[in-house]
Design an enzyme around this catalytic site. Sequence first.
Site, mmCIF file in Angstrom:
data_model
loop_
_atom_site.group_PDB
_atom_site.id
_atom_site.type_symbol
_atom_site.label_atom_id
_atom_site.label_comp_id
_atom_site.label_asym_id
_atom_site.label_seq_id
_atom_site.Cartn_x
_atom_site.Cartn_y
_atom_site.Cartn_z
ATOM 1 N N CYS B 85 31.157 39.207 37.266
ATOM 2 C CA CYS B 85 31.017 39.663 38.655
ATOM 3 C C CYS B 85 29.710 40.487 38.948
ATOM 4 O O CYS B 85 28.656 39.997 38.535
ATOM 5 C CB CYS B 85 32.280 39.891 39.296
ATOM 6 S SG CYS B 85 32.417 40.035 41.256
ATOM 7 N N HIS B 186 35.924 35.488 38.168
ATOM 8 C CA HIS B 186 36.706 36.848 37.152
ATOM 9 C C HIS B 186 37.580 35.795 36.220
ATOM 10 O O HIS B 186 38.386 35.146 36.738
ATOM 11 C CB HIS B 186 37.569 37.424 37.894
ATOM 12 C CG HIS B 186 36.868 38.579 38.961
ATOM 13 N ND1 HIS B 186 36.607 39.948 38.177
ATOM 14 C CD2 HIS B 186 36.142 38.484 40.116
ATOM 15 C CE1 HIS B 186 35.874 40.365 39.272
ATOM 16 N NE2 HIS B 186 35.684 39.628 40.357
ATOM 17 N N GLU B 188 39.449 36.824 33.948
ATOM 18 C CA GLU B 188 40.600 37.453 33.659
ATOM 19 C C GLU B 188 41.732 37.351 34.964
ATOM 20 O O GLU B 188 42.950 37.664 34.988
ATOM 21 C CB GLU B 188 40.464 39.051 33.530
ATOM 22 C CG GLU B 188 39.931 39.723 34.823
ATOM 23 C CD GLU B 188 38.501 39.581 35.026
ATOM 24 O OE1 GLU B 188 37.868 38.878 34.178
ATOM 25 O OE2 GLU B 188 37.932 40.357 36.031
#
Lengths: 272, 208
Positions: B85, B186, B188
Site C-alpha cells: 500500500c 493489502h 494480509e
Amino acid sequence: MLTKRIIPCLDVDQGRVVKGISFVNLRDAGDPVELARFYDQEGADELVFLDITASSDNRNIMENVVKSVSEEVFIPLTVGGGIRNKEDIRLMLESGADKVSLNSAVLSNPDIIYQSADFFGSQCIVCAIDAKRISDTSVTFNDQISEEYSIDSSTEWEVYSHGGRKPTGIDVVKWSKYVAQMGAGEILLTSMDRDGQESGYDIQLLKDVSNQISIPLIASGGAGKIEHFKQAIEHGKADAVLAASTFHFGTFSINQVKQYLQDHHIPIRKTY
Amino acid sequence: MIKEKPLIGVVDYQAGNLRSVQKALEKFGAQVVISSEKQHLLNADAIVFPGQGACDASMQNLKKKSLDELLIRLINDQVPFLGVCLGLQLLLENSEEGIEDCLGVIQGNVKKFSPGLKIPHMGWNQVEWKIDHPVFKNIPNYQNFYFVHSYYADLVDESLIAGVTQYGHKFSSAVCFDNVIATQFHPEKSGSWGLQIYNNFIEFVIGV
C-alpha cells in the site's frame, strides 16, 4: 472492476456474539472467532463487529475480541459501538481493526471526524448514521445546530443518536455530505424504519445520500429477501450491503446472495 | 540459502495496523520483528514495509530515525523487500499527496484518482498479472484483492509493472524489480489469495 461488498454484522455483548448463527452446528455460536471464521469461509467481504455494551469498562474485552479475530481471519474488520475519542480509535486499530465506525461521538463532537481522519487516515474512519423518516409529529427543530446540516421544511429523514433513541434535529442527507467533506472514508447508513422489518432497504434514502457523496456508502436495515441486496446496489447506488439476522438465521448464505448478484450482472468477489 | 525460519523485519513507522501483517507472516513459519530500530532491521533476512495513512507524516517518521537511508541501502543490497500500500507508493520519487520527497528507488510519481470516481478506492478488485514472479506464483489472473487508497503509483518504467487493476483507468497494483516486490492492495486483508502471497514471499526469501 471494483466489486460490491457483502458484509455481515455481528453484535457483541461482553465479548460474546449475541444473535449468533442459529442454523449450523458451531461448537460455540457465541464465539466471535468461530463466527468470523465461518463468515470468512462463507464469502464475507468484510466483517463488522458492533459492541452493544459499549461502556468503557468493557473496552478491554472488545480489544481482546478484535485481537483474537484478527489473528485468524484475514479480511477487513470494522469495529463500532461506544468509540468516543482518538484514544478509543487508536486502541481498536492497534488491536487489529482496520476501520472504526463512529456514531454518537460525531454527533456530540463533529470535529472528531477531521481530527481522527487527519491522524489515522480517512480510510479507517466510517461514519455510521441512523436515519428515520420524518413524520409531522416527530420534527425537532433545534437552533443550536449549524444550518449546514439542521433539518428544514424539505427534510425527509432525521438523524437519530444513542442507538436510535434520540432525535437530533439533523438532516440525514446534509449530514452525510458534511461528514464526507470532513474526511469520513465511508458512510454506514441504517434506515431505522426498515431495520428488522425485512421489507427491503430504503432505496430512496440510499439514493438521496449516494447522490450527495463521493465516498463509499454501506446500506443497512431491511434485508429480508435476496432481491433486496440487488435493489440497494442497483437502485440505491450502495457500494456495500450489510445485514445481520438474514445471515445469522440462515435465510440465505452470503454465497447465495453473491451468486444471485452475479446472475444479475453485478460484480462480486467469487470465493466458491 | 537462508535458514528455514527466516527473520522478517516489519518496518514500524506509525503508519497503520501491523498486526495482520505479522500474523500472516507467522502463519507461514517466519519469525517477525516489528521495529523502527536500524539494527533490528539490518539483522533481518527480509523486510516488509507496510503502511497506511498520509505520505508526508510517514516520510517524516522515516526520516526522523534515518530509516529512509536504511531502506534504500537494504534495497540496493538486494535484501528481499515487500512493500504494501503506502509501502509501494513511498518507493517512488514524490506524491501529489504531500511535499516531502519519497524514497525515489522507482522513477515516477504518486497521483490522485480523478474526481468523479469514489475515493478512496475501497474494496475488492481484480489484478491482471503482467510479470511471472515467484511471489505471485499459483495465483490466477483476475483474482480479487482488497484495496483501500486514494492515490496510485504512476511509473516511468512500465517494465517494472507486475500487475494492473482497473479503477477509472488501469493503474499499477503490483510492482517488482531486483528483490523488491510491492503491492497497492493489502495481501494480509485479501483472504486466501493474499495469504498465498505471504507464503510465496517467505519461500522467495528462503530461496535467495
